[in-house]
Design an enzyme around this catalytic site. Structure first.
Site, PDB file in Angstrom:
ATOM      1  N   LYS A 166       0.815  -1.198   0.000  1.00 43.11           N
ATOM      2  CA  LYS A 166       0.000   0.000   0.000  1.00 43.11           C
ATOM      3  C   LYS A 166       0.854   1.255   0.000  1.00 43.11           C
ATOM      4  O   LYS A 166       0.393   2.349  -0.319  1.00 43.11           O
ATOM      5  CB  LYS A 166      -0.876   0.038   1.264  1.00 43.11           C
ATOM      6  CG  LYS A 166      -1.824  -1.116   1.422  1.00 43.11           C
ATOM      7  CD  LYS A 166      -2.510  -1.011   2.794  1.00 43.11           C
ATOM      8  CE  LYS A 166      -3.223  -2.284   3.121  1.00 43.11           C
ATOM      9  NZ  LYS A 166      -3.672  -2.297   4.530  1.00 43.11           N
ATOM     10  N   GLY A 167       2.116   1.127   0.381  1.00 33.99           N
ATOM     11  CA  GLY A 167       2.963   2.286   0.657  1.00 33.99           C
ATOM     12  C   GLY A 167       3.070   3.310  -0.460  1.00 33.99           C
ATOM     13  O   GLY A 167       3.257   4.494  -0.190  1.00 33.99           O
ATOM     14  N   ARG A 225      -0.312   6.731   7.247  1.00 34.12           N
ATOM     15  CA  ARG A 225      -0.160   6.785   5.789  1.00 34.12           C
ATOM     16  C   ARG A 225      -0.683   8.093   5.212  1.00 34.12           C
ATOM     17  O   ARG A 225      -0.236   8.550   4.166  1.00 34.12           O
ATOM     18  CB  ARG A 225      -0.934   5.631   5.120  1.00 34.12           C
ATOM     19  CG  ARG A 225      -0.382   4.250   5.413  1.00 34.12           C
ATOM     20  CD  ARG A 225      -1.050   3.245   4.470  1.00 34.12           C
ATOM     21  NE  ARG A 225      -0.838   1.863   4.870  1.00 34.12           N
ATOM     22  CZ  ARG A 225       0.236   1.140   4.555  1.00 34.12           C
ATOM     23  NH1 ARG A 225       1.207   1.680   3.866  1.00 34.12           N
ATOM     24  NH2 ARG A 225       0.325  -0.109   4.952  1.00 34.12           N
ATOM     25  N   LYS A 261      17.028   4.223   1.450  1.00 34.31           N
ATOM     26  CA  LYS A 261      17.841   4.120   2.674  1.00 34.31           C
ATOM     27  C   LYS A 261      19.029   3.230   2.350  1.00 34.31           C
ATOM     28  O   LYS A 261      19.035   2.044   2.708  1.00 34.31           O
ATOM     29  CB  LYS A 261      17.025   3.413   3.768  1.00 34.31           C
ATOM     30  CG  LYS A 261      16.210   4.292   4.673  1.00 34.31           C
ATOM     31  CD  LYS A 261      15.769   3.452   5.880  1.00 34.31           C
ATOM     32  CE  LYS A 261      14.308   3.565   6.121  1.00 34.31           C
ATOM     33  NZ  LYS A 261      13.827   2.688   7.210  1.00 34.31           N
ATOM     34  N   VAL A 298      10.576   5.787   9.025  1.00 38.02           N
ATOM     35  CA  VAL A 298       9.776   6.970   8.707  1.00 38.02           C
ATOM     36  C   VAL A 298       8.333   6.599   8.373  1.00 38.02           C
ATOM     37  O   VAL A 298       8.052   5.474   7.963  1.00 38.02           O
ATOM     38  CB  VAL A 298      10.392   7.763   7.523  1.00 38.02           C
ATOM     39  CG1 VAL A 298      11.736   8.366   7.897  1.00 38.02           C
ATOM     40  CG2 VAL A 298      10.516   6.907   6.267  1.00 38.02           C
ATOM     41  N   ASP A 321       3.602   3.597   6.484  1.00 37.15           N
ATOM     42  CA  ASP A 321       2.876   3.377   7.731  1.00 37.15           C
ATOM     43  C   ASP A 321       3.743   2.818   8.843  1.00 37.15           C
ATOM     44  O   ASP A 321       4.858   2.342   8.615  1.00 37.15           O
ATOM     45  CB  ASP A 321       1.754   2.362   7.503  1.00 37.15           C
ATOM     46  CG  ASP A 321       2.306   0.933   7.354  1.00 37.15           C
ATOM     47  OD1 ASP A 321       3.224   0.739   6.536  1.00 37.15           O
ATOM     48  OD2 ASP A 321       1.844   0.031   8.069  1.00 37.15           O
ATOM     49  N   ASP A 333      14.591  -0.163   1.131  1.00 41.27           N
ATOM     50  CA  ASP A 333      15.221  -0.297   2.444  1.00 41.27           C
ATOM     51  C   ASP A 333      16.281  -1.399   2.318  1.00 41.27           C
ATOM     52  O   ASP A 333      17.381  -1.153   1.846  1.00 41.27           O
ATOM     53  CB  ASP A 333      14.111  -0.621   3.456  1.00 41.27           C
ATOM     54  CG  ASP A 333      14.596  -0.681   4.885  1.00 41.27           C
ATOM     55  OD1 ASP A 333      15.575  -0.001   5.206  1.00 41.27           O
ATOM     56  OD2 ASP A 333      13.988  -1.410   5.687  1.00 41.27           O
ATOM     57  N   GLU A 383       7.592   2.962  -6.480  1.00 36.83           N
ATOM     58  CA  GLU A 383       7.666   2.384  -5.134  1.00 36.83           C
ATOM     59  C   GLU A 383       7.909   3.474  -4.090  1.00 36.83           C
ATOM     60  O   GLU A 383       8.448   4.537  -4.404  1.00 36.83           O
ATOM     61  CB  GLU A 383       8.775   1.311  -5.116  1.00 36.83           C
ATOM     62  CG  GLU A 383       9.093   0.684  -3.773  1.00 36.83           C
ATOM     63  CD  GLU A 383       7.943  -0.064  -3.115  1.00 36.83           C
ATOM     64  OE1 GLU A 383       6.812   0.453  -3.119  1.00 36.83           O
ATOM     65  OE2 GLU A 383       8.174  -1.147  -2.546  1.00 36.83           O
ATOM     66  N   ASP A 384       7.528   3.194  -2.867  1.00 38.96           N
ATOM     67  CA  ASP A 384       7.683   4.198  -1.804  1.00 38.96           C
ATOM     68  C   ASP A 384       9.114   4.281  -1.278  1.00 38.96           C
ATOM     69  O   ASP A 384       9.668   5.368  -1.140  1.00 38.96           O
ATOM     70  CB  ASP A 384       6.698   3.948  -0.647  1.00 38.96           C
ATOM     71  CG  ASP A 384       6.761   2.534  -0.080  1.00 38.96           C
ATOM     72  OD1 ASP A 384       7.467   1.679  -0.651  1.00 38.96           O
ATOM     73  OD2 ASP A 384       6.104   2.272   0.939  1.00 38.96           O
TER      74      ASP A 384
HETATM   75  P1  IMP Z   1      12.699  -3.674   1.696  1.00 44.48           P
HETATM   76  O1  IMP Z   1      12.175  -4.920   1.094  1.00 44.48           O
HETATM   77  O2  IMP Z   1      13.456  -3.924   2.954  1.00 44.48           O
HETATM   78  O3  IMP Z   1      13.467  -2.798   0.729  1.00 44.48           O
HETATM   79  O4  IMP Z   1      11.487  -2.840   2.225  1.00 44.48           O
HETATM   80  C1  IMP Z   1      10.516  -2.435   1.426  1.00 44.48           C
HETATM   81  C2  IMP Z   1       9.239  -2.156   2.143  1.00 44.48           C
HETATM   82  O5  IMP Z   1       9.360  -2.044   3.563  1.00 44.48           O
HETATM   83  C3  IMP Z   1       8.763  -0.818   1.678  1.00 44.48           C
HETATM   84  O6  IMP Z   1       8.026  -0.940   0.484  1.00 44.48           O
HETATM   85  C4  IMP Z   1       7.962  -0.328   2.836  1.00 44.48           C
HETATM   86  O7  IMP Z   1       6.630  -0.757   2.703  1.00 44.48           O
HETATM   87  C5  IMP Z   1       8.616  -0.962   4.054  1.00 44.48           C
HETATM   88  N1  IMP Z   1       9.523  -0.007   4.732  1.00 44.48           N
HETATM   89  C6  IMP Z   1      10.871   0.023   4.700  1.00 44.48           C
HETATM   90  N2  IMP Z   1      11.368   1.026   5.424  1.00 44.48           N
HETATM   91  C7  IMP Z   1      10.299   1.669   5.948  1.00 44.48           C
HETATM   92  C8  IMP Z   1      10.144   2.829   6.790  1.00 44.48           C
HETATM   93  O8  IMP Z   1      11.104   3.505   7.227  1.00 44.48           O
HETATM   94  N3  IMP Z   1       8.864   3.172   7.086  1.00 44.48           N
HETATM   95  C9  IMP Z   1       7.779   2.487   6.636  1.00 44.48           C
HETATM   96  N4  IMP Z   1       7.871   1.412   5.833  1.00 44.48           N
HETATM   97  C10 IMP Z   1       9.121   1.006   5.503  1.00 44.48           C
HETATM   98 MG    MG Z   2       5.920  -0.795   0.224  1.00 42.82          MG
END
Ligand code: IMP
Ligand code: MG
Length: 182
Positions: A50-51, A172, A138, A160, A166, A110, A106-107
């Site tokens: 949903k982000g 959100r 990040k 964040v 969220d 990470d 994408e939001d």
């Molecule tokens: P990744 O797979 O670790 O890159 O994370 C991706 C997903 O984790 C993102 O699409 C977000 O939905 C969630 N996410 C990662 N960091 C944050 C944050 O700081 N706040 C909120 N959601 C996060």
């Molecule tokens: Mg996401």
């Protein structure tokens, strides 16, 4: 997450790090990038729910090439600020992407696991091209080798919320990005 009062809710929003105005200025840059990259060629914008729902809504309104939109739902955080390291697709796009230029909206990147899995999956379907645009990055948290084609803001290793992101499904709707804290 259980929120008992507005005061408790507001106390969790520690510090605004990106204002709504800053977000919108950068979204213009993202749209310019997409417009110049495709120069009139039809594209499919794919947002990961949903982000990225607000980011998608704002980017697509500024895109000046013919575009379709599609949604996927990928889950990696389960009601906490700690990643489980597992990525689960709970909803897929309906388009056969083999005839599309696909742009993923994408939001945040990470650890990079979500996008690296989604990109792997979509590449198997042989899109004409695949571009990844993310609102936040990040880089210090990266656990897999993944770089978006464009990221609007690089942020430090802090959790964040806001503008689609969220914590426990709350926050959100905030128009800005803020650091979350208990
Ligand atoms: P990744 O797979 O670790 O890159 O994370 C991706 C997903 O984790 C993102 O699409 C977000 O939905 C969630 N996410 C990662 N960091 C944050 C944050 O700081 N706040 C909120 N959601 C996060
Ligand atoms: Mg996401």
């Amino acid at each position: 997450m259980e929120i008992k009062s507005l005061e408790e809710y507001n106390n969790k929003i520690k510090k605004i790090i990106i204002t709504a105005e800053e977000i919108h200025k950068e979204i213009d840059r993202a749209a310019d990038y997409i417009n110049s990259l495709y120069d009139g060629t039809p594209i499919l914008l794919v947002s990961i729910l949903k982000g990225a729902f607000l980011f998608m809504a704002d980017v697509c309104r500024r895109v000046a090439v013919p575009c379709e939109i599609g949604f996927m739902c990928a889950k990696s955080y389960y009601n906490s600020t700690v990643s489980t390291g597992e990525v689960k697709l709970t909803m897929d796009i309906e388009q056969d992407i083999s005839r599309y230029h696909v742009v993923i909206i994408e939001d945040i990147v990470d650890t990079g696991r979500t996008l690296s899995e989604v990109v792997k999956l979509l590449k198997k379907r042989m899109p004409v091209s695949l571009t990844v645009v993310t609102l936040l990055d990040k880089p210090s948290r990266r656990a897999v080798d993944f770089e978006p084609d464009m990221s609007l803001f690089t942020i430090p290793d802090e959790f964040v919320v806001g503008y689609g992101l969220d914590c426990g499904e709350f926050f959100r709707n905030l128009p800005y990005i803020a650091v979350y804290g208990e």
